[in-house]
Design a protein around this motif. Structure first.
Motif, mmCIF file in Angstrom:
data_model
loop_
_atom_site.group_PDB
_atom_site.id
_atom_site.type_symbol
_atom_site.label_atom_id
_atom_site.label_comp_id
_atom_site.label_asym_id
_atom_site.label_seq_id
_atom_site.Cartn_x
_atom_site.Cartn_y
_atom_site.Cartn_z
ATOM 1 N N LYS A 4 39.252 43.086 47.592
ATOM 2 C CA LYS A 4 40.378 43.342 46.962
ATOM 3 C C LYS A 4 40.051 43.695 45.547
ATOM 4 O O LYS A 4 39.082 43.388 44.913
ATOM 5 N N CYS A 5 41.101 44.561 44.979
ATOM 6 C CA CYS A 5 40.763 44.930 43.486
ATOM 7 C C CYS A 5 41.462 44.176 42.647
ATOM 8 O O CYS A 5 42.818 43.703 42.775
ATOM 9 N N TYR A 6 40.830 43.415 41.671
ATOM 10 C CA TYR A 6 41.603 42.537 40.706
ATOM 11 C C TYR A 6 41.676 42.985 39.376
ATOM 12 O O TYR A 6 40.680 43.614 38.831
ATOM 13 N N TYR A 7 42.681 42.887 38.617
ATOM 14 C CA TYR A 7 42.778 42.867 37.140
ATOM 15 C C TYR A 7 42.765 41.472 36.518
ATOM 16 O O TYR A 7 43.466 40.739 36.748
ATOM 17 N N ILE A 8 41.765 41.616 35.596
ATOM 18 C CA ILE A 8 41.467 40.269 34.718
ATOM 19 C C ILE A 8 41.697 40.527 33.358
ATOM 20 O O ILE A 8 41.457 41.597 32.807
ATOM 21 N N THR A 9 42.534 39.573 32.608
ATOM 22 C CA THR A 9 42.537 39.584 31.253
ATOM 23 C C THR A 9 41.918 38.338 30.688
ATOM 24 O O THR A 9 42.245 37.245 31.350
ATOM 25 N N TYR A 10 41.615 38.297 29.382
ATOM 26 C CA TYR A 10 40.834 37.161 28.740
ATOM 27 C C TYR A 10 40.987 37.075 27.283
ATOM 28 O O TYR A 10 40.874 38.085 26.832
ATOM 29 N N ILE A 11 41.113 36.077 26.824
ATOM 30 C CA ILE A 11 40.715 35.821 25.407
ATOM 31 C C ILE A 11 39.543 34.926 25.331
ATOM 32 O O ILE A 11 39.504 33.719 25.929
ATOM 33 N N GLU A 55 36.332 30.668 28.789
ATOM 34 C CA GLU A 55 37.499 31.445 28.035
ATOM 35 C C GLU A 55 38.565 30.473 27.585
ATOM 36 O O GLU A 55 38.656 29.550 27.868
ATOM 37 N N ARG A 56 39.286 30.905 26.631
ATOM 38 C CA ARG A 56 40.305 30.496 25.894
ATOM 39 C C ARG A 56 41.427 30.416 27.186
ATOM 40 O O ARG A 56 42.380 29.377 26.939
ATOM 41 N N SER A 57 41.686 31.669 27.485
ATOM 42 C CA SER A 57 42.687 31.774 28.479
ATOM 43 C C SER A 57 42.162 33.096 29.450
ATOM 44 O O SER A 57 41.322 33.767 29.241
ATOM 45 N N GLY A 58 42.947 33.066 30.564
ATOM 46 C CA GLY A 58 42.559 34.283 31.372
ATOM 47 C C GLY A 58 43.840 34.386 32.531
ATOM 48 O O GLY A 58 44.522 33.302 32.910
ATOM 49 N N THR A 59 43.977 35.631 32.997
ATOM 50 C CA THR A 59 44.950 35.855 33.822
ATOM 51 C C THR A 59 44.061 36.695 35.133
ATOM 52 O O THR A 59 43.131 37.331 34.985
ATOM 53 N N VAL A 60 44.771 36.529 36.348
ATOM 54 C CA VAL A 60 44.218 37.208 37.492
ATOM 55 C C VAL A 60 45.262 37.913 38.097
ATOM 56 O O VAL A 60 46.148 37.269 38.653
ATOM 57 N N THR A 61 45.112 39.229 38.535
ATOM 58 C CA THR A 61 46.218 39.747 39.376
ATOM 59 C C THR A 61 45.762 40.893 40.552
ATOM 60 O O THR A 61 44.645 41.409 39.889
ATOM 61 N N VAL A 62 46.095 40.585 41.677
ATOM 62 C CA VAL A 62 45.788 41.542 42.786
ATOM 63 C C VAL A 62 46.315 42.789 42.528
ATOM 64 O O VAL A 62 47.473 42.863 42.283
ATOM 65 N N VAL A 63 45.684 44.071 42.232
ATOM 66 C CA VAL A 63 46.337 45.243 42.062
ATOM 67 C C VAL A 63 45.849 46.482 43.066
ATOM 68 O O VAL A 63 45.131 46.212 44.039
#
Length: 139
Positions: A4-11, A55-63
């Motif tokens: 799948k394609c994932y979009y991750i963001t992080y600090i 990481e301090r924080s992170g998110t993962v979303t399937v796109v």
């Protein structure tokens, strides 16, 4: 396992921020409170684990797969149309696909199509054109 394609963001621990689109069998963010207080991304097929990232924080979303070319294919849901009292997939006759589910189509279509049927004369005209084209070489 399908990718799948994932979009991750992080600090990151140093305060730097970032994001990425990644093709993977699975990615998750595991909050731990360890390291610099946040957590880490986990993906076996990409090699992310507790030992190589914090990481301090992170998110993962399937796109949508359009963000990861060559990675995967988005499922294309069937759509339906009512033709002369019958619900048919839009791909059968290349019709517009007015109903997103078979049950939506059946609720409206029923017997007689709820006023959305092709008239007998229109149907006869379509059959006539089809018969004329049947023996033509269109190459």
């Amino acid at each position: 396992m399908a990718k799948k394609c994932y979009y991750i963001t992080y600090i990151a621990c140093n305060g730097a921020t970032g994001d990425a689109y990644l093709c993977s069998e699975g990615i998750s963010y595991v909050p731990t409170g360890g390291g610099c207080g946040g957590g880490y991304f986990l993906s076996d097929d990409l090699g992310f684990n507790v030992g190589n990232a914090s990481e301090r924080s992170g998110t993962v979303t399937v796109v949508s797969c359009t963000f990861c070319p060559g990675c995967c294919t988005d499922a294309i849901a069937d759509k339906y149309d009512c033709l002369n009292g019958n619900c048919v997939k839009d791909s059968l006759y290349k019709t517009p696909g007015l109903y997103s589910t078979i049950s939506d189509c059946e609720n409206v279509c029923g017997t007689g199509c709820g006023g959305k049927c092709i008239s007998n004369s229109d149907w006869a005209q379509i059959e006539g054109f089809s018969g004329q084209l049947k023996n033509r070489n269109c190459s």
